[in-house]
Design an enzyme around this catalytic site. Sequence first.
Site, PDB file in Angstrom:
ATOM      1  CB  CYS A  26      -0.878  -0.041   1.239  1.00 37.24           C
ATOM      2  SG  CYS A  26      -1.680   1.507   1.566  1.00 37.24           S
ATOM      3  CB  CYS A  32      -2.516   4.690   6.717  1.00 37.02           C
ATOM      4  SG  CYS A  32      -4.040   3.892   7.145  1.00 37.02           S
ATOM      5  CB  CYS A  35      -3.750  -2.790   6.264  1.00 35.27           C
ATOM      6  SG  CYS A  35      -5.318  -2.211   5.639  1.00 35.27           S
ATOM      7  CB  CYS A 109      -7.819   3.299   1.057  1.00 34.15           C
ATOM      8  SG  CYS A 109      -7.892   1.896   2.170  1.00 34.15           S
ATOM      9  CE1 TYR A 262     -24.710  -9.422  23.593  1.00 35.48           C
ATOM     10  CE2 TYR A 262     -25.150 -11.744  23.204  1.00 35.48           C
ATOM     11  CZ  TYR A 262     -24.761 -10.729  24.047  1.00 35.48           C
ATOM     12  OH  TYR A 262     -24.416 -11.017  25.341  1.00 35.48           O
ATOM     13  CD  GLU A 283     -28.823  -4.578  18.845  1.00 39.16           C
ATOM     14  OE1 GLU A 283     -28.146  -5.528  18.431  1.00 39.16           O
ATOM     15  OE2 GLU A 283     -28.324  -3.562  19.395  1.00 39.16           O
ATOM     16  CG  ASP A 331     -22.840 -11.480  15.564  1.00 39.36           C
ATOM     17  OD1 ASP A 331     -21.639 -11.405  15.907  1.00 39.36           O
ATOM     18  OD2 ASP A 331     -23.263 -11.004  14.498  1.00 39.36           O
ATOM     19  CB  CYS A 358     -16.088  -9.660  15.893  1.00 40.52           C
ATOM     20  SG  CYS A 358     -16.753  -8.831  17.332  1.00 40.52           S
TER      21      CYS A 358
END
Length: 404
Positions: A26, A32, A35, A109, A262, A283, A331, A358
Amino acid sequence: MPHFSIRRPHPSSPSRPCRSAPASICPNDSLCGGCRFISEPYPIQLCRKQNAISSLLAPFAVPDPIFGMDHPFHYRNKIEKAFGTDKSGRLICGNYRAGSRDIVPNADCIIEDEAASAILADIANLADRFRLQPYNEKTGRGFLRHVLIRCFASTGEILVALVVTSPIFKAGKHFVADLLARHPQIRTVVLNINSRRTSMVLGDEERVLYGPGFIQDILCGCRFRVSARSFYQVNSLQTEKLYQTAIRFAGLSGSERVLDAYCGAGTIGLAAARSARSVLGVELNPAAVRDAIVNADLNGIRNARFIAADAGRFMLEAATDHRHFDVVFLDPPRSGCSDLCRRALIRLRPWRIVYVSCCPETLARDLADFCRNGYTATAVQPVDMFPHTEHLETIVLLKPDSRR
Ligand code: SAH
């Protein structure tokens, strides 16, 4: 808390090599820092993620080979850029350098949608031409703070949100007309007003400048309405794989009572609803619940209901009332399931728990608890939702222990 690290190289190679575009360096990488793994070839990144999740979850199960992307570039369907000025006072826009509030101009990007990047470049030119004052974080002065753009390849629809400090935008009509003349594929433009001294991008007040104020995406055969403030997964291609896997793990036959805990805008539950008897989504955020109800309607789904509540409290009440759910989708945010949520779920004792995570660390902590309390992890599927970053999404299927 167990530690998840994908930094250490591992000698073994991925069990299923991924066909990918060649590694790309990149141009903004050193500035930045968004990543962290961009300088590594993508198959190596996948290999590291696979090894890291395998060692973290070793006490529970062996993960299947990670779902990578064939083209791990330009995958983000949402971009958010800050506006400011450089040292010579010229307008700039870009992302904040990791860990700071310095703006790094990065219109090119390589993980963001290319149509969004082109629109952003024109918004920056127009902002200059219309003399819109960029926001100054130090003084709190200025007008244009951020621009948020969402693009959905499935429908070709694009939403633009201009985040500004005041609802008075006299040149608004001409600005939008010029923008639309250059990018007729834009479906809606909104003005989001954020006058607070905060690092939050979006404010609570919104005015629609053009179009309906929302756009639609199609995932797993369902249409979802998404506005500037809705929570929505940023990688549509991988989200489809994620949801398909979660629904496959649920093993639905049409007769199950499903709890989608969730649930956000109801996406997983609605994608599963046609294969289940009923879906109940829970939720915390009332705005997301409103989105979920609209989404059910939009798809003509009549067997799904949604309520605004804390997932743990809701499950505790359900267990106390001896309610039964065959399948529970979980989740949670990065913090994982609360203690209350785990205790209540163990009492509810569904036939299957499908945990979409996640955050590998909180996943491992929660799995240890479920596995101490009568559940066994029978399948694990890692999904690379965020190529070139350290993030990893994982789906785990838990079934009640047959010994109990
Ligand atoms: N399943 C959705 C959303 C996942 S993000 C999707 O795939 O898009 C996690 C969601 O959990 C967010 O919408 C957040 O508002 C919600 N949330 C956070 N804490 C919660 C709690 N204690 N009870 C219920 N929902 C909660």
